[in-house]
Design a protein around this motif. Structure first.
Motif, PDB file in Angstrom:
ATOM      1  N   LEU A 140      23.245  36.415  42.117  1.00  0.00           N
ATOM      2  CA  LEU A 140      24.371  36.587  41.206  1.00  0.00           C
ATOM      3  C   LEU A 140      23.863  36.815  39.787  1.00  0.00           C
ATOM      4  O   LEU A 140      22.756  36.420  39.446  1.00  0.00           O
ATOM      5  CB  LEU A 140      25.270  35.347  41.253  1.00  0.00           C
ATOM      6  CG  LEU A 140      25.865  35.015  42.616  1.00  0.00           C
ATOM      7  CD1 LEU A 140      26.677  33.733  42.534  1.00  0.00           C
ATOM      8  CD2 LEU A 140      26.718  36.158  43.127  1.00  0.00           C
ATOM      9  N   ILE A 169      38.740  37.814  41.390  1.00  0.00           N
ATOM     10  CA  ILE A 169      37.953  36.880  42.192  1.00  0.00           C
ATOM     11  C   ILE A 169      37.570  37.548  43.508  1.00  0.00           C
ATOM     12  O   ILE A 169      38.422  38.120  44.200  1.00  0.00           O
ATOM     13  CB  ILE A 169      38.745  35.580  42.464  1.00  0.00           C
ATOM     14  CG1 ILE A 169      39.107  34.898  41.146  1.00  0.00           C
ATOM     15  CG2 ILE A 169      37.947  34.642  43.357  1.00  0.00           C
ATOM     16  CD1 ILE A 169      40.075  33.742  41.293  1.00  0.00           C
ATOM     17  N   LEU A 170      36.296  37.482  43.835  1.00  0.00           N
ATOM     18  CA  LEU A 170      35.817  38.052  45.087  1.00  0.00           C
ATOM     19  C   LEU A 170      36.203  37.126  46.232  1.00  0.00           C
ATOM     20  O   LEU A 170      35.748  35.995  46.319  1.00  0.00           O
ATOM     21  CB  LEU A 170      34.292  38.239  45.042  1.00  0.00           C
ATOM     22  CG  LEU A 170      33.687  38.993  46.211  1.00  0.00           C
ATOM     23  CD1 LEU A 170      34.199  40.433  46.248  1.00  0.00           C
ATOM     24  CD2 LEU A 170      32.174  38.985  46.113  1.00  0.00           C
ATOM     25  N   THR A 171      37.079  37.622  47.070  1.00  0.00           N
ATOM     26  CA  THR A 171      37.556  36.875  48.231  1.00  0.00           C
ATOM     27  C   THR A 171      37.182  37.681  49.480  1.00  0.00           C
ATOM     28  O   THR A 171      36.806  38.854  49.370  1.00  0.00           O
ATOM     29  CB  THR A 171      39.087  36.704  48.181  1.00  0.00           C
ATOM     30  OG1 THR A 171      39.687  38.006  48.240  1.00  0.00           O
ATOM     31  CG2 THR A 171      39.536  35.982  46.928  1.00  0.00           C
ATOM     32  N   GLU A 210      31.275  29.178  42.433  1.00  0.00           N
ATOM     33  CA  GLU A 210      30.050  28.402  42.607  1.00  0.00           C
ATOM     34  C   GLU A 210      30.407  26.954  42.286  1.00  0.00           C
ATOM     35  O   GLU A 210      31.026  26.681  41.263  1.00  0.00           O
ATOM     36  CB  GLU A 210      28.939  28.899  41.675  1.00  0.00           C
ATOM     37  CG  GLU A 210      27.655  28.125  41.884  1.00  0.00           C
ATOM     38  CD  GLU A 210      26.512  28.642  41.023  1.00  0.00           C
ATOM     39  OE1 GLU A 210      25.588  29.212  41.600  1.00  0.00           O
ATOM     40  OE2 GLU A 210      26.567  28.460  39.805  1.00  0.00           O
ATOM     41  N   THR A 212      36.575  41.703  49.381  1.00  0.00           N
ATOM     42  CA  THR A 212      35.295  42.188  49.893  1.00  0.00           C
ATOM     43  C   THR A 212      35.516  43.247  50.964  1.00  0.00           C
ATOM     44  O   THR A 212      34.881  44.314  50.943  1.00  0.00           O
ATOM     45  CB  THR A 212      34.459  41.023  50.464  1.00  0.00           C
ATOM     46  OG1 THR A 212      34.257  40.054  49.436  1.00  0.00           O
ATOM     47  CG2 THR A 212      33.125  41.504  50.975  1.00  0.00           C
ATOM     48  N   THR A 234      32.758  35.259  41.611  1.00  0.00           N
ATOM     49  CA  THR A 234      32.640  34.481  42.830  1.00  0.00           C
ATOM     50  C   THR A 234      32.517  33.010  42.455  1.00  0.00           C
ATOM     51  O   THR A 234      32.021  32.678  41.381  1.00  0.00           O
ATOM     52  CB  THR A 234      31.448  34.947  43.685  1.00  0.00           C
ATOM     53  OG1 THR A 234      31.455  34.254  44.915  1.00  0.00           O
ATOM     54  CG2 THR A 234      30.133  34.737  42.981  1.00  0.00           C
ATOM     55  N   TYR A 240      33.508  41.595  40.102  1.00  0.00           N
ATOM     56  CA  TYR A 240      34.283  40.479  40.601  1.00  0.00           C
ATOM     57  C   TYR A 240      33.586  39.164  40.313  1.00  0.00           C
ATOM     58  O   TYR A 240      32.367  39.112  40.146  1.00  0.00           O
ATOM     59  CB  TYR A 240      34.491  40.620  42.111  1.00  0.00           C
ATOM     60  CG  TYR A 240      35.455  41.712  42.463  1.00  0.00           C
ATOM     61  CD1 TYR A 240      36.811  41.453  42.520  1.00  0.00           C
ATOM     62  CD2 TYR A 240      35.011  43.001  42.734  1.00  0.00           C
ATOM     63  CE1 TYR A 240      37.711  42.454  42.842  1.00  0.00           C
ATOM     64  CE2 TYR A 240      35.904  44.011  43.050  1.00  0.00           C
ATOM     65  CZ  TYR A 240      37.259  43.730  43.105  1.00  0.00           C
ATOM     66  OH  TYR A 240      38.145  44.715  43.415  1.00  0.00           O
ATOM     67  N   SER A 242      36.072  34.399  33.745  1.00  0.00           N
ATOM     68  CA  SER A 242      35.391  33.256  34.367  1.00  0.00           C
ATOM     69  C   SER A 242      35.737  31.962  33.624  1.00  0.00           C
ATOM     70  O   SER A 242      35.931  30.922  34.251  1.00  0.00           O
ATOM     71  CB  SER A 242      33.875  33.475  34.420  1.00  0.00           C
ATOM     72  OG  SER A 242      33.269  33.352  33.149  1.00  0.00           O
TER      73      SER A 242
END
Length: 176
Positions: A34, A152-154, A5, A158, A3, A1, A96
């Motif tokens: 990461l 996308i890690l949400t 930044e 999670t 995340t 996934y 990304s």
């Protein structure tokens, strides 16, 4: 996934903001926990736009495994697990770029091109070279891509991952 930044970047006056964003993605995350998704030797060759699409040309080094995978043995391509991990990093690296650039709201899609011959000119490459191998259209050329929210890690993803790991008693994965 993937995340999120947030960071401030400096972009030269003669450089597109989008090129600066891709360069920062290649540089990798500032948070130590990461991992970078790119081969650090990857360069942004050019960034241009046409008809609502952004065209990003990357150097051929993008096709090489990501630095975060460490020193792979010469025969890594013979190990299906390693090949899948390399492909997963390539796909996430593509996503990304796509997600970061479409987040700006100026483009409906992004076409990734690769400067395969080191001539300064990008070309569309087969999907399989960019990690998209599903067995049906691996030899098709990459088309423009659009934002992918499912990578996308949400908080929601999670929790879903954590509950799945818990139900399968996959403690190592849950810890990671």
């Amino acid at each position: 996934y993937l995340t999120a930044e947030t960071r401030k970047i400096q972009v030269a006056a003669n450089e597109r903001t989008e090129a600066g964003i891709v360069k920062e993605l290649i540089r990798g995350p500032s948070q130590v926990e990461l991992r970078s998704l790119f081969n650090g030797d990857t360069k942004v060759v050019s960034v241009s736009e046409s008809n609502g699409y952004l065209f990003v040309t990357l150097s051929r080094e993008f096709l090489d495994p990501a630095d975060a995978l460490g020193d792979l043995p010469d025969n890594w391509a013979e190990d299906p697990k390693t090949v899948e991990q390399v492909n997963e990093y390539k796909r996430l690296a593509i996503y990304s770029i796509i997600n970061s650039l479409t987040e700006l709201g100026n483009f409906s899609g992004v076409q990734i091109l690769i400067d395969v011959e080191n001539t300064g000119k990008g070309e569309r490459v087969r999907r399989s070279l960019l990690g998209f191998q599903d067995g049906t259209n691996d030899d098709q050329l990459m088309e423009p891509m659009y934002r992918q929210n499912d990578v996308i890690l949400t908080p929601r993803t999670t929790m879903s991952i954590a509950l799945d790991c818990f139900s399968k008693k996959s403690w190592d994965r849950l810890y990671k």
